[in-house]
Design a protein around this motif. Sequence first.
Motif, PDB file in Angstrom:
ATOM      1  N   LEU A   1      30.714  40.797  46.337  1.00  0.00           N
ATOM      2  CA  LEU A   1      31.182  39.941  47.423  1.00  0.00           C
ATOM      3  C   LEU A   1      29.968  39.282  48.069  1.00  0.00           C
ATOM      4  O   LEU A   1      28.938  39.931  48.293  1.00  0.00           O
ATOM      5  N   THR A   2      30.080  38.003  48.350  1.00  0.00           N
ATOM      6  CA  THR A   2      29.001  37.289  49.022  1.00  0.00           C
ATOM      7  C   THR A   2      28.794  37.865  50.414  1.00  0.00           C
ATOM      8  O   THR A   2      29.766  38.121  51.140  1.00  0.00           O
TER       9      THR A   2
ATOM     10  N   TRP B   1      33.963  46.715  40.461  1.00  0.00           N
ATOM     11  CA  TRP B   1      32.776  46.552  41.297  1.00  0.00           C
ATOM     12  C   TRP B   1      31.490  46.914  40.542  1.00  0.00           C
ATOM     13  O   TRP B   1      31.456  47.902  39.819  1.00  0.00           O
ATOM     14  N   ARG B   2      30.468  46.093  40.766  1.00  0.00           N
ATOM     15  CA  ARG B   2      29.158  46.378  40.191  1.00  0.00           C
ATOM     16  C   ARG B   2      28.333  47.113  41.260  1.00  0.00           C
ATOM     17  O   ARG B   2      27.889  46.532  42.249  1.00  0.00           O
TER      18      ARG B   2
ATOM     19  N   ASP C   1      37.695  36.289  40.871  1.00  0.00           N
ATOM     20  CA  ASP C   1      36.378  36.830  40.528  1.00  0.00           C
ATOM     21  C   ASP C   1      35.296  36.360  41.491  1.00  0.00           C
ATOM     22  O   ASP C   1      34.133  36.727  41.355  1.00  0.00           O
ATOM     23  N   GLN C   2      35.692  35.524  42.447  1.00  0.00           N
ATOM     24  CA  GLN C   2      34.746  35.081  43.464  1.00  0.00           C
ATOM     25  C   GLN C   2      35.501  34.706  44.728  1.00  0.00           C
ATOM     26  O   GLN C   2      36.654  34.264  44.668  1.00  0.00           O
ATOM     27  N   ILE C   3      34.865  34.918  45.858  1.00  0.00           N
ATOM     28  CA  ILE C   3      35.448  34.530  47.137  1.00  0.00           C
ATOM     29  C   ILE C   3      34.406  33.709  47.885  1.00  0.00           C
ATOM     30  O   ILE C   3      33.354  34.248  48.252  1.00  0.00           O
ATOM     31  N   PRO C   4      34.635  32.423  48.088  1.00  0.00           N
ATOM     32  CA  PRO C   4      33.679  31.598  48.840  1.00  0.00           C
ATOM     33  C   PRO C   4      33.410  32.211  50.215  1.00  0.00           C
ATOM     34  O   PRO C   4      34.316  32.788  50.831  1.00  0.00           O
TER      35      PRO C   4
ATOM     36  N   ALA D   1      21.264  45.306  42.837  1.00  0.00           N
ATOM     37  CA  ALA D   1      20.968  43.889  42.634  1.00  0.00           C
ATOM     38  C   ALA D   1      21.459  43.082  43.823  1.00  0.00           C
ATOM     39  O   ALA D   1      22.489  43.352  44.410  1.00  0.00           O
ATOM     40  N   VAL D   2      20.723  42.058  44.176  1.00  0.00           N
ATOM     41  CA  VAL D   2      21.094  41.194  45.305  1.00  0.00           C
ATOM     42  C   VAL D   2      21.631  39.881  44.742  1.00  0.00           C
ATOM     43  O   VAL D   2      21.035  39.300  43.854  1.00  0.00           O
TER      44      VAL D   2
END
Length: 292
Positions: free
Chosen positions: A264-265, A286-287, A238-241, A291-292
């Motif tokens: 994604l960051t 995907w959202r 759910d997250q990728i550094p 939004a940022v």
Amino acid sequence: MQFSPGASCPEECRCDNSFVYCNERSLTSVPLGIQEGYKVLYLHNNQINNAGFPVELHNLASVEIVYLYGNQLDEFPINLPKNTRVLHLQENNIQTISRAALAQLTRLEELHLDDNSISTVGVEEGAFREAVSLKLLFLTKNHLSSVPIGLPEDLKELRLDENRIAVIAEEAFQNVTRLQRLLLDGNLLTDEGIAPGTFQDLVNLRELALARNSLTFPPPLLPSQSLVKLSLQENQIDQIPVAAFAPLNRLEKLDISSNQLQTLTQGVFDGLSSLLKHLMVRNNPWRCDCAV
């Protein structure tokens, strides 16, 4: 020394040039009387058990390839031809593997053990290391809960997919720096189950497959100078550094499909070079807003 197939052939089998066909004959043991000169021995789809390997079979020097899949073995067999290079033992019920059995096969290069009942406790520690020439080891669809300790140093491909592996110790791959392909799809791996630095010493690793596990982010410290293909689909990521893929400057194919990614960051792919040809991101929630 050159061998030529002898005129004699076991009556249960058919012999042709360098091949001995003893497959699908309801055999419970390996027939006696196989002569020197034959290179390929077909014994698959019989009812051969562990008592069915005569001592004389081990001294059959010309045989290099043995097919024994689809039999009734519950242990890794002994007395196999001593110069066997390729061995097919899949689709048996093998539960235990001893060091002594593999120590007999010093020229073995390719070993197929898929679809058996091998558990971690059933593999004697260091057993695979006894096969000093082993380069390909297939253990797909077994009952392993961890990576076997003591793998052979020359190993180039290791398949451990579809097992029950939940833990990988940091030293699991310490001595297999020639490994090029490692498949761990379909296991029970979590972020905590992979020790930090597990993969970083695999300096020749070209493909790492970790699909269908329970990871929530990519493993850190991947081999940066060699990795070409990385499969992470069907996890819980759910997250990728932002720096997760930055060192992977040789990566050509990355699959993060079917995870839990909403965003994604910014910059997460910036470190990937122009070598990247395939990036799969489908089937994530995907959202899609501003939004940022």
